[in-house]
Design an enzyme around this catalytic site. Structure first.
Site, mmCIF file in Angstrom:
data_model
loop_
_atom_site.group_PDB
_atom_site.id
_atom_site.type_symbol
_atom_site.label_atom_id
_atom_site.label_comp_id
_atom_site.label_asym_id
_atom_site.label_seq_id
_atom_site.Cartn_x
_atom_site.Cartn_y
_atom_site.Cartn_z
ATOM 1 N N GLU A 183 5.153 -5.253 6.672
ATOM 2 C CA GLU A 183 4.640 -4.326 7.577
ATOM 3 C C GLU A 183 5.340 -4.190 8.909
ATOM 4 O OE1 GLU A 183 3.093 -6.746 5.965
ATOM 5 O OE2 GLU A 183 1.401 -5.868 4.812
ATOM 6 N N ALA A 225 0.928 -0.954 -0.028
ATOM 7 C CA ALA A 225 0.149 -0.037 0.096
ATOM 8 C C ALA A 225 0.814 1.104 -0.160
ATOM 9 C CB ALA A 225 -1.079 -0.083 1.190
ATOM 10 N N GLU A 262 -0.541 -9.352 -0.690
ATOM 11 C CA GLU A 262 -1.890 -9.646 -0.384
ATOM 12 C C GLU A 262 -2.994 -9.687 -1.810
ATOM 13 O OE1 GLU A 262 -2.066 -6.819 2.719
ATOM 14 O OE2 GLU A 262 -2.379 -8.290 4.140
ATOM 15 N N GLY A 310 0.766 -5.060 0.944
ATOM 16 C CA GLY A 310 -0.476 -5.223 0.346
ATOM 17 C C GLY A 310 -0.468 -5.641 -1.170
HETATM 18 N N1 DAK Z 1 4.609 3.368 -0.671
HETATM 19 C C1 DAK Z 1 5.113 4.510 -1.213
HETATM 20 N N2 DAK Z 1 6.144 4.392 -1.808
HETATM 21 C C2 DAK Z 1 7.231 3.386 -2.196
HETATM 22 C C3 DAK Z 1 6.562 2.271 -1.517
HETATM 23 C C4 DAK Z 1 5.407 2.107 -0.841
HETATM 24 N N3 DAK Z 1 4.992 1.005 -0.327
HETATM 25 N N4 DAK Z 1 7.448 1.360 -1.832
HETATM 26 C C5 DAK Z 1 8.342 1.914 -2.497
HETATM 27 N N5 DAK Z 1 8.172 3.284 -2.624
HETATM 28 C C6 DAK Z 1 8.876 4.314 -3.268
HETATM 29 C C7 DAK Z 1 10.106 4.894 -2.623
HETATM 30 O O1 DAK Z 1 9.656 5.839 -1.461
HETATM 31 C C8 DAK Z 1 10.700 5.513 -3.737
HETATM 32 O O2 DAK Z 1 10.315 6.784 -3.898
HETATM 33 P P1 DAK Z 1 11.446 8.097 -3.951
HETATM 34 O O3 DAK Z 1 12.197 8.090 -2.776
HETATM 35 O O4 DAK Z 1 12.219 7.827 -5.372
HETATM 36 O O5 DAK Z 1 10.254 9.216 -4.296
HETATM 37 C C9 DAK Z 1 10.624 4.551 -4.717
HETATM 38 O O6 DAK Z 1 9.434 3.856 -4.549
HETATM 39 C C10 DAK Z 1 11.771 3.763 -5.040
HETATM 40 O O7 DAK Z 1 11.668 2.913 -3.768
HETATM 41 P P2 DAK Z 1 13.211 2.642 -3.081
HETATM 42 O O8 DAK Z 1 14.211 3.778 -3.678
HETATM 43 O O9 DAK Z 1 13.114 2.478 -1.758
HETATM 44 O O10 DAK Z 1 13.782 1.309 -3.777
HETATM 45 P P3 DAK Z 1 14.753 0.034 -3.410
HETATM 46 O O11 DAK Z 1 14.927 -0.866 -4.605
HETATM 47 O O12 DAK Z 1 15.871 0.888 -2.665
HETATM 48 O O13 DAK Z 1 13.957 -0.536 -2.124
HETATM 49 C C11 DAK Z 1 11.788 -1.686 -1.631
HETATM 50 C C12 DAK Z 1 12.811 -1.255 -2.648
HETATM 51 C C13 DAK Z 1 10.674 -2.474 -2.080
HETATM 52 C C14 DAK Z 1 12.636 -2.774 -0.427
HETATM 53 C C15 DAK Z 1 11.560 -0.648 -0.608
HETATM 54 O O14 DAK Z 1 11.069 0.516 -1.582
HETATM 55 C C16 DAK Z 1 10.706 -0.822 0.459
HETATM 56 O O15 DAK Z 1 10.777 -1.299 1.645
HETATM 57 N N6 DAK Z 1 9.360 -0.563 0.082
HETATM 58 C C17 DAK Z 1 8.437 -0.521 1.220
HETATM 59 C C18 DAK Z 1 7.869 -1.947 1.262
HETATM 60 C C19 DAK Z 1 6.747 -2.073 2.385
HETATM 61 O O16 DAK Z 1 7.127 -1.674 3.539
HETATM 62 N N7 DAK Z 1 5.636 -2.547 2.075
HETATM 63 C C20 DAK Z 1 4.530 -2.666 2.773
HETATM 64 C C21 DAK Z 1 3.569 -1.401 2.725
HETATM 65 S S1 DAK Z 1 2.453 -1.328 4.069
HETATM 66 C C22 DAK Z 1 -4.884 -1.840 5.145
HETATM 67 C C23 DAK Z 1 -4.560 -3.021 4.898
HETATM 68 C C24 DAK Z 1 -3.461 -3.207 4.154
HETATM 69 C C25 DAK Z 1 -2.530 -2.444 4.158
HETATM 70 C C26 DAK Z 1 -2.766 -0.945 4.479
HETATM 71 C C27 DAK Z 1 -4.177 -0.898 5.038
HETATM 72 N N8 DAK Z 1 -6.373 -1.895 5.701
HETATM 73 C C28 DAK Z 1 -7.148 -2.838 6.159
HETATM 74 C C29 DAK Z 1 -7.075 -0.312 5.898
HETATM 75 C C30 DAK Z 1 -1.236 -2.527 3.454
HETATM 76 C C31 DAK Z 1 -0.186 -1.887 4.015
HETATM 77 C C32 DAK Z 1 1.049 -2.109 3.164
HETATM 78 O O17 DAK Z 1 1.370 -2.712 2.297
#
Ligand code: DAK
Length: 259
Positions: free
Chosen positions: A133, A67, A113, A110
């Site tokens: 997460e 997400a 998921e 997400g």
């Molecule tokens: N959201 C927003 N931006 C993201 C992102 C994300 N999930 N993942 C990556 N980006 C963005 C980065 O901020 C970066 O943007 P700039 O800095 O260039 O502006 C760009 O994409 C490239 O990312 P990186 O520079 O970090 O790239 P790397 O290759 O170094 O790293 C990575 C890749 C995938 C390991 C890293 O980007 C990372 O850790 N990303 C976050 C992964 C993460 O934590 N995902 C889970 C998110 S929480 C809900 C139910 C479910 C959910 C929510 C609500 N409800 C029931 C209401 C779900 C929650 C989630 O998914």
């Protein structure tokens, strides 16, 4: 210039509707808008007479990295509740046509998921799955703790969700999370070939098979067997059952009527 975050195409000849998540600048992070577009696209394909199977994919680097963290970082509980962002995902469960995920690169949070909401998954060798997460102080909220556990078992699901570690495509295949792992160059074509094969089958039987298999996640064995049997009997009122069996006897290819 439009602001769509998904690209829709279709291959009516083959009966396939294709959804491409298209936010490459943020590794296809799923914003509210993106989720709305995905769900609406699936519902549109669901209504289309020409479409029999749906393929969803991202790009080589990312299916979806979760997400959109920036979009939700400032929200409070009540705001999250009111947005009811992932209630939309429940609408994906109502899609009766098979959904195939073509996964390359990151399928995280997400994104993982969403992949698990698909009925089958073709992964590229570069695919990585995870529920990270925990690293940002929260937990899976769109089915991760439930679907991952059912797909790969308790101990592996615990490890993935509690450590936030990613697993490779090969590991995902070993655990039964994905159907097949193929080279990056061919993952999308493989998914399309699988979709075309299924799209060529008897459409009502395809829907009832999907429905019956999904039923196994929410019922007892006895209840599921009964459900299956009733769907089996139901197919004997379809033209396609007569066509399929007559074609076999007459040693010809069936022509499905979707009736
Ligand atoms: N959201 C927003 N931006 C993201 C992102 C994300 N999930 N993942 C990556 N980006 C963005 C980065 O901020 C970066 O943007 P700039 O800095 O260039 O502006 C760009 O994409 C490239 O990312 P990186 O520079 O970090 O790239 P790397 O290759 O170094 O790293 C990575 C890749 C995938 C390991 C890293 O980007 C990372 O850790 N990303 C976050 C992964 C993460 O934590 N995902 C889970 C998110 S929480 C809900 C139910 C479910 C959910 C929510 C609500 N409800 C029931 C209401 C779900 C929650 C989630 O998914």
């Amino acid at each position: 210039m439009n602001n769509w975050t998904c690209i829709l195409t279709s291959e009516p000849q083959q009966g396939i509707g294709v959804i491409q998540i298209n936010r490459p600048q943020v590794l296809n992070a799923l914003s509210l808008q993106t989720m709305t577009e995905i769900v609406e696209a699936m519902e549109q394909f669901e209504q289309s007479e020409d479409i029999r199977c749906i393929v969803i994919h991202g790009n080589e680097k990312a299916f979806a990295a979760g997400a959109d963290i920036k979009e939700m970082s400032g929200a409070g509980s009540m705001q999250m509740l009111e947005r009811d962002q992932f209630a939309k995902w429940e609408r994906i469960r109502a899609i009766k046509k098979p959904i195939i995920g073509a996964i390359s690169g990151f399928a995280l949070g997400g994104g993982c998921e969403l992949a698990m909401n698909c009925d089958m998954l073709i992964a590229s060798e570069s695919a990585q799955f995870g529920q990270p997460e925990i690293n940002i102080g929260v937990m899976p909220g769109a089915g991760g703790t439930q679907r991952l556990t059912r797909a790969i078992g308790k101990v592996r699901a615990m490890e993935i969700a509690l450590t936030g570690r990613m697993i490779s495509a090969r590991e995902a295949w070993r655990c039964g999370l994905v159907n097949k792992v193929v080279p990056v160059e061919s993952y999308f074509q493989e998914a399309m070939a699988l979709a075309a094969e299924i799209a060529a089958k008897a459409p009502i039987a395809v829907k009832l098979i999907k429905e019956s298999i999904l039923k196994s996640f929410s019922t007892t064995l006895e209840g599921g067997l009964e459900y299956e049997r009733k769907n089996f009997y139901l197919l004997f009122s379809s033209d396609d059952q007569k066509e399929g069996m007559n074609a076999f006897i007459e040693k010809r290819k069936p022509t499905w009527r979707n009736s």
